[in-house]
Scaffold this active site. Structure first.
Site, PDB file in Angstrom:
ATOM      1  CB  ALA A   1      55.929  21.203 -13.713  1.00  0.00           C
TER       2      ALA A   1
ATOM      3  CB  ALA B   1      53.360  26.239 -10.353  1.00  0.00           C
ATOM      4  CG  ASP B   2      49.357  21.796 -13.531  1.00  0.00           C
ATOM      5  OD1 ASP B   2      48.298  22.457 -13.481  1.00  0.00           O
ATOM      6  OD2 ASP B   2      49.387  20.558 -13.617  1.00  0.00           O
ATOM      7  CB  THR B   3      50.355  20.568  -8.066  1.00  0.00           C
ATOM      8  OG1 THR B   3      51.286  21.614  -7.755  1.00  0.00           O
ATOM      9  CG2 THR B   3      50.577  19.405  -7.107  1.00  0.00           C
TER      10      THR B   3
END
Length: 192
Positions: free
Chosen positions: A111, A74-76
Site C-alpha cells: 500500500a 508505503a508498507d508491504t
C-alpha cells in the site's frame, strides 16, 4: 522529466524504496522522522494491514506538510494462508517464514499513501509469487548470508533466493521489492 512543482518527500528508510524512487527520475528527499508505532491488530483483515500501516506512517510524519510538499509512504506485507508475514524479528522466525513459503504461492501486497496539504490517496498493488521447494540448507544459507530481517516474509526478490527459488511472478516485480513504481509514478503526477 521536467522539474517537480512540489517537493517530494519519501517517508521511508528502506534502501530499496529509495533506489526505486530514484529510478523515476523525479527529485525527492528522504525524511524518516515519524511518530507512528507499527503494530498489527490481530483482528485486522490481512489485506487492510498494509493500508493501515501506510496511512499511519503518513499521518505519523513528524511535522505538518508545507503547501509545496507531497509525502509518500508505503508498507508491504506477505500474505499466506490468510495470515500476514511481516518482517522477521529473529533467525528462527525467518526460518519459519521461508519454510511456510517453500513450494507454495503467496501474495505480496503493498500500500502506498500520497498526501499533500489538501488531498490524500492510498492505493495498493498485489503480486502473486510462487516459490520452488527450498531445502533447510538453502534456507540456512540465505538467512546467514543475506540476513533478510528487514524484509516482509523474510526474503528479497532481488537477492539470491529470487534467482534460485522464485518459479513464477504474476504482477509487478517491483511491488515484490516493496514499491510498485509504475503506480507510484502515475499517481504522483497528479500531485506534482
Amino acid at each position: 522529466m521536467e522539474p517537480n512543482h512540489k517537493r517530494i518527500i519519501l517517508g521511508s528508510g528502506s534502501p530499496r524504496r529509495r533506489d526505486l524512487m530514484g529510478g523515476l527520475d523525479l527529485e525527492f528527499c528522504v525524511d524518516t522522522l515519524n511518530n507512528f508505532v507499527e503494530t498489527i491488530d490481530s483482528e485486522a483483515i490481512p489485506s487492510e494491514v498494509p493500508v493501515l500501516m501506510s496511512q499511519g506512517k503518513s499521518h505519523g510524519f513528524h511535522r505538518d506538510l508545507q503547501p509545496d510538499e507531497v509525502l509518500v509512504t508505503a508498507d508491504t506485507v506477505v500474505i499466506v494462508d490468510g495470515k500476514v508475514l511481516g518482517k522477521p524479528h529473529s533467525r528462527a522466525q525467518a526460518v519459519e517464514m521461508l519454510r511456510t513459503l517453500s513450494g507454495r504461492t503467496h501474495e505480496v501486497l503493498t500500500a502506498v499513501t500520497i498526501r499533500d496539504c489538501s488531498s490524500e490517496e492510498t492505493f495498493t498493488d498485489s503480486t502473486l509469487v510462487t516459490f520452488l521447494e527450498l531445502s533447510d540448507s538453502q534456507i540456512d544459507y540465505y538467512i546467514d548470508k543475506y540476513r533478510p530481517f528487514d524484509k516482509a516474509g523474510a526474503y528479497g526478490v532481488q537477492e539470491w533466493i529470487g534467482y534460485v527459488a522464485i518459479e513464477r511472478l504474476e504482477g509487478s516485480f517491483y511491488n515484490v521489492m516493496g514499491f510498485p513504481v509504475h503506480k507510484v509514478y502515475r499517481e504522483l503526477l497528479k500531485y506534482i
